[in-house]
Design an enzyme around this catalytic site. Structure first.
Site, PDB file in Angstrom:
ATOM      1  N   VAL B  99      -7.447  41.083  24.262  1.00 32.92           N
ATOM      2  CA  VAL B  99      -7.907  41.450  22.933  1.00 32.92           C
ATOM      3  C   VAL B  99      -7.590  42.929  22.761  1.00 32.92           C
ATOM      4  O   VAL B  99      -7.769  43.710  23.703  1.00 32.92           O
ATOM      5  CB  VAL B  99      -9.429  41.219  22.778  1.00 32.92           C
ATOM      6  N   CYS B 100      -7.097  43.285  21.597  1.00 32.85           N
ATOM      7  CA  CYS B 100      -6.879  44.698  21.269  1.00 32.85           C
ATOM      8  C   CYS B 100      -5.927  45.316  22.309  1.00 32.85           C
ATOM      9  O   CYS B 100      -4.958  44.672  22.721  1.00 32.85           O
ATOM     10  CB  CYS B 100      -8.234  45.394  21.192  1.00 32.85           C
ATOM     11  N   THR B 101      -6.216  46.526  22.782  1.00 34.65           N
ATOM     12  CA  THR B 101      -5.304  47.193  23.723  1.00 34.65           C
ATOM     13  C   THR B 101      -5.355  46.601  25.130  1.00 34.65           C
ATOM     14  O   THR B 101      -4.651  47.091  26.017  1.00 34.65           O
ATOM     15  CB  THR B 101      -5.599  48.698  23.807  1.00 34.65           C
TER      16      THR B 101
END
Lengths: 213, 213
Positions: B99-101
């Site tokens: 998720v995300c970075t």
């Protein structure tokens, strides 16, 4: 601004962490996870624990209070220390808020009397026990009481609070920062949209966990 | 099914807790929060800590791995213990997700080579450093690698995984149980929708935290 998120064993983590992710970004926010006793609180699934850093007795005057849901909050409805803390905070503060069945605890504290309010859809009618008028909405603001629907609705409520407390530009920036452009794979997120059979299945599961709690 | 969510200091809590709220409900899920060293991990805002119950060395064979984002994951990109654990898990498992970075860590482990993938919008182009093709999407499934966009996108990804791993009926029931019928107050959740000035403000803030990290 002092923000207190009340946690307890058997909470629903997303109820607390969704709003946290928004409210912790407010300018000058001093957000704390609080509990009757500081320390780890295990969630309703048993698979995660979050830590309360501060006892409620150490933070008697939060500007914003948030009570999340989860079967573990039912004992708080008979817990005078928690109810007195909520009532005292509510007297003095800017916002008293809940996500999901957190509304039942606000109700038990007498804070929903005469208010329009919401909670997880499976518990909505129970709000009448506390003199509240149940509303079908993602979140409801009535005076300084803001209640959100089930679990994920706390994110929407928190963005609304960010707009009310700072301004819309700020809230829009937070929404972009957390890339909140939701695209649920299905259209079954509310009992108004889901097929009745599915609503029955989930209502029954909720009822069983309620009996267990 | 063993599900491991990797946490670390300075993580973004919602990246992990959004998917947790869905994946922990999978039938036979044994979901654990794992870290190099078990114990409390403080989030990027400093206002919350989550506990890792298990060391990655104790859980070498998860069926599902999830790596969340947050500036604290950049050191993991040079951490052989974590990267080796991810590579070994990826060889044997059902799904490797971020998720995300968190995608940057999968990239550093070599897992995104030749894959279509996504991450937080402000970091999307960085995926090319790892041989991945950046995609503008809420989540991207390519083989057994599933990557989600920023922060809140993990909820959408997890519902997709629930549908893939169990079936659509089950995923729909979870969506209803967590009342995931999102109604963001604004329409600024992606850089494609937000005004360019706002995108610049948020991108600059992200860049500053990146430099700090």
């Amino acid at each position: 601004m002092k923000i207190a998120i009340l946690i307890f064993d058997k909470l629903t983590a997303l109820d607390a962490v969704g709003p946290y992710e928004v409210l912790s970004r407010l300018p000058n926010a001093e957000l704390r996870f609080v509990a009757e006793e500081p320390g780890p609180k295990r969630t309703d699934t048993g698979a995660l624990s979050l830590n309360a850093d501060v006892a409620i007795s150490e933070l008697p005057d939060p500007d914003v209070v948030l009570v999340p849901g989860g079967e573990g909050n039912r004992p708080l409805m008979r817990d005078d220390e928690v109810l007195d803390w909520l009532r005292a905070a509510h007297e003095a503060n800017a916002w008293t808020t809940s996500v999901c069945t957190g509304a039942l605890v606000l109700g038990a504290a007498g804070i929903l009397e005469g208010k329009r309010a919401t909670t997880h859809w499976a518990y909505r009618e129970r709000l009448r026990e506390f003199g509240a008028e149940p509303v079908v909405a993602r979140y409801v603001e009535d005076g300084k009481v803001v209640t959100a629907a089930g679990v994920s609705a706390g994110i929407d409520m928190a963005l609304h609070l960010a707009a009310r407390d700072v301004d819309e530009e700020f809230a829009k920036a937070v929404q972009l920062a957390i890339e909140y452009d939701p695209a649920p794979p299905f259209d079954t997120g509310s009992p108004e949209k889901a097929p009745p059979e599915l609503v029955d299945v989930v209502r029954q599961a909720e009822g069983e966990s309620e009996t267990a709690a």
